[in-house]
Design a protein around this motif. Sequence first.
Motif, PDB file in Angstrom:
ATOM      1  N   UNK A   5       0.746  -1.152   0.060  1.00 29.25           N
ATOM      2  CA  UNK A   5      -0.147  -0.161   0.030  1.00 29.25           C
ATOM      3  C   UNK A   5       1.053   1.237  -0.164  1.00 29.25           C
ATOM      4  N   UNK A   6       2.092   1.084   0.656  1.00 29.42           N
ATOM      5  CA  UNK A   6       2.907   2.216   0.683  1.00 29.42           C
ATOM      6  C   UNK A   6       3.265   2.595  -0.680  1.00 29.42           C
ATOM      7  N   UNK A   7       3.611   1.797  -1.589  1.00 28.88           N
ATOM      8  CA  UNK A   7       4.112   1.947  -2.852  1.00 28.88           C
ATOM      9  C   UNK A   7       2.696   2.358  -3.920  1.00 28.88           C
ATOM     10  N   UNK A   8       1.786   1.565  -3.546  1.00 30.56           N
ATOM     11  CA  UNK A   8       0.639   1.710  -4.500  1.00 30.56           C
ATOM     12  C   UNK A   8      -0.110   3.217  -4.173  1.00 30.56           C
ATOM     13  N   UNK A   9      -0.053   3.420  -3.031  1.00 31.99           N
ATOM     14  CA  UNK A   9      -0.658   5.080  -2.627  1.00 31.99           C
ATOM     15  C   UNK A   9       0.261   6.060  -3.357  1.00 31.99           C
ATOM     16  N   UNK A  10       1.377   6.074  -3.600  1.00 32.64           N
ATOM     17  CA  UNK A  10       2.138   7.026  -3.896  1.00 32.64           C
ATOM     18  C   UNK A  10       2.001   6.984  -5.477  1.00 32.64           C
ATOM     19  N   UNK A  69       0.051  10.300  -7.537  1.00 40.97           N
ATOM     20  CA  UNK A  69       0.864  10.663  -8.607  1.00 40.97           C
ATOM     21  C   UNK A  69      -0.231  10.870  -9.885  1.00 40.97           C
ATOM     22  N   UNK A  70      -0.918   9.723 -10.168  1.00 44.00           N
ATOM     23  CA  UNK A  70      -1.554   9.610 -11.303  1.00 44.00           C
ATOM     24  C   UNK A  70      -3.028  10.480 -11.133  1.00 44.00           C
ATOM     25  N   UNK A  71      -3.942  10.179 -10.104  1.00 44.49           N
ATOM     26  CA  UNK A  71      -5.332  10.613 -10.088  1.00 44.49           C
ATOM     27  C   UNK A  71      -5.653  11.780  -8.901  1.00 44.49           C
ATOM     28  N   UNK A  72      -4.466  11.812  -8.019  1.00 48.57           N
ATOM     29  CA  UNK A  72      -4.483  13.036  -7.083  1.00 48.57           C
ATOM     30  C   UNK A  72      -5.139  12.292  -5.759  1.00 48.57           C
ATOM     31  N   UNK A  73      -5.394  13.294  -4.828  1.00 46.78           N
ATOM     32  CA  UNK A  73      -5.731  12.995  -3.501  1.00 46.78           C
ATOM     33  C   UNK A  73      -7.220  12.131  -3.353  1.00 46.78           C
ATOM     34  N   UNK A  74      -7.823  12.541  -4.446  1.00 48.33           N
ATOM     35  CA  UNK A  74      -9.318  11.691  -4.369  1.00 48.33           C
ATOM     36  C   UNK A  74      -9.131  10.185  -4.381  1.00 48.33           C
ATOM     37  N   UNK A  75      -8.038   9.800  -5.085  1.00 49.14           N
ATOM     38  CA  UNK A  75      -7.917   8.349  -5.156  1.00 49.14           C
ATOM     39  C   UNK A  75      -7.754   7.724  -3.903  1.00 49.14           C
ATOM     40  N   UNK A  76      -7.033   8.357  -3.093  1.00 49.81           N
ATOM     41  CA  UNK A  76      -6.792   7.748  -1.608  1.00 49.81           C
ATOM     42  C   UNK A  76      -7.571   8.228  -0.347  1.00 49.81           C
ATOM     43  N   UNK A  77      -8.640   9.153  -0.757  1.00 57.67           N
ATOM     44  CA  UNK A  77      -9.467   9.673   0.238  1.00 57.67           C
ATOM     45  C   UNK A  77     -10.170   8.508   1.174  1.00 57.67           C
ATOM     46  N   UNK A 118     -12.148   4.250  -0.112  1.00 54.98           N
ATOM     47  CA  UNK A 118     -11.989   2.948   0.516  1.00 54.98           C
ATOM     48  C   UNK A 118     -10.840   2.113  -0.468  1.00 54.98           C
ATOM     49  N   UNK A 119      -9.896   2.831  -0.947  1.00 57.50           N
ATOM     50  CA  UNK A 119      -8.936   2.391  -1.742  1.00 57.50           C
ATOM     51  C   UNK A 119      -8.086   1.302  -1.000  1.00 57.50           C
ATOM     52  N   UNK A 120      -7.825   1.788   0.158  1.00 55.41           N
ATOM     53  CA  UNK A 120      -6.698   1.047   0.775  1.00 55.41           C
ATOM     54  C   UNK A 120      -7.457  -0.437   1.244  1.00 55.41           C
ATOM     55  N   UNK A 121      -8.715  -0.383   1.749  1.00 55.02           N
ATOM     56  CA  UNK A 121      -9.390  -1.627   2.199  1.00 55.02           C
ATOM     57  C   UNK A 121      -9.641  -2.446   0.596  1.00 55.02           C
ATOM     58  N   UNK A 122      -9.899  -1.599  -0.364  1.00 54.68           N
ATOM     59  CA  UNK A 122     -10.067  -2.594  -1.585  1.00 54.68           C
ATOM     60  C   UNK A 122      -8.725  -3.134  -2.048  1.00 54.68           C
ATOM     61  N   UNK A 123      -7.702  -2.770  -1.871  1.00 55.55           N
ATOM     62  CA  UNK A 123      -6.336  -3.283  -2.298  1.00 55.55           C
ATOM     63  C   UNK A 123      -5.902  -4.338  -1.457  1.00 55.55           C
ATOM     64  N   UNK A 124      -6.270  -4.392  -0.052  1.00 53.45           N
ATOM     65  CA  UNK A 124      -6.014  -5.147   1.139  1.00 53.45           C
ATOM     66  C   UNK A 124      -6.865  -6.406   0.869  1.00 53.45           C
ATOM     67  N   UNK A 125      -8.021  -6.427   0.534  1.00 51.95           N
ATOM     68  CA  UNK A 125      -9.160  -7.408   0.387  1.00 51.95           C
ATOM     69  C   UNK A 125      -8.515  -8.015  -1.136  1.00 51.95           C
ATOM     70  N   UNK A 126      -8.256  -7.667  -2.148  1.00 47.32           N
ATOM     71  CA  UNK A 126      -7.920  -8.169  -3.214  1.00 47.32           C
ATOM     72  C   UNK A 126      -6.609  -8.776  -3.172  1.00 47.32           C
ATOM     73  N   UNK A 127      -5.499  -8.491  -2.361  1.00 44.10           N
ATOM     74  CA  UNK A 127      -4.336  -9.030  -2.255  1.00 44.10           C
ATOM     75  C   UNK A 127      -4.506 -10.164  -1.327  1.00 44.10           C
TER      76      UNK A 127
END
Length: 206
Positions: free
Chosen positions: A155-160, A164-172, A176-185
């Motif tokens: 998540x540390x690498x993915x968040x950066x 960079x690509x979509x702005x702060x709204x992608x990780x607001x 729920x982007x963090x939980x979405x990435x964790x559940x998929x992983x």
Amino acid sequence: MTWKLFKGKNSDESDTQASATTPSQESNGEGKGRPTPKRKQAEEKNLRPLVPKDRKASRKAAKERMRAKEDAQYEAMRTGDITNMPKAERLPWRIYIRDYVDARFGISELTMPVILVFFVFTLIAAFFSQPLYLAATIFIYAYAIAVVIDLAFMWFKLKKKLIEKYGERAVARGSRSASYAWMRAWQMRRWRIPKPKYPKRGHWPE
């Protein structure tokens, strides 16, 4: 009271005709402001009840339409058809998250098989060997710590990259982007829904 100083024969006749024609016009519905029969019939024809007559049938039809829509969306996620997926799954940063997680290998996706093996192993070891049971317990704790580290590093690498690509709204927080990435992983790659875009790993999103 009105006095008619010059009241003649003609005026009496006109008053008599006016009083005779007015009731007949009102009785026929031809007075000013009244709709004609054709207009009235058209208005009654265009009226629709606010509440359907058969509420049970209406609710059943609505449920069937909703179920058909959900089935179509699930089939789209199962086959990887992005155009027919739910709106949340079509967000560009969610597509990026899926592609990023699917491109890498992490020990977190082995969580379910490891837990199953641990349960069977400890069940047997508890009856035959106490040292093996203790070793299995230590192993499962060590594996859990390794999973947390793996997900945090991912998540540390993915968040950066998302910022960079979509702005702060992608990780607001609301995204729920963090939980979405964790559940998929956490899921094994072949069982992930929506289906991975590529059959093999290594296809990193741009």
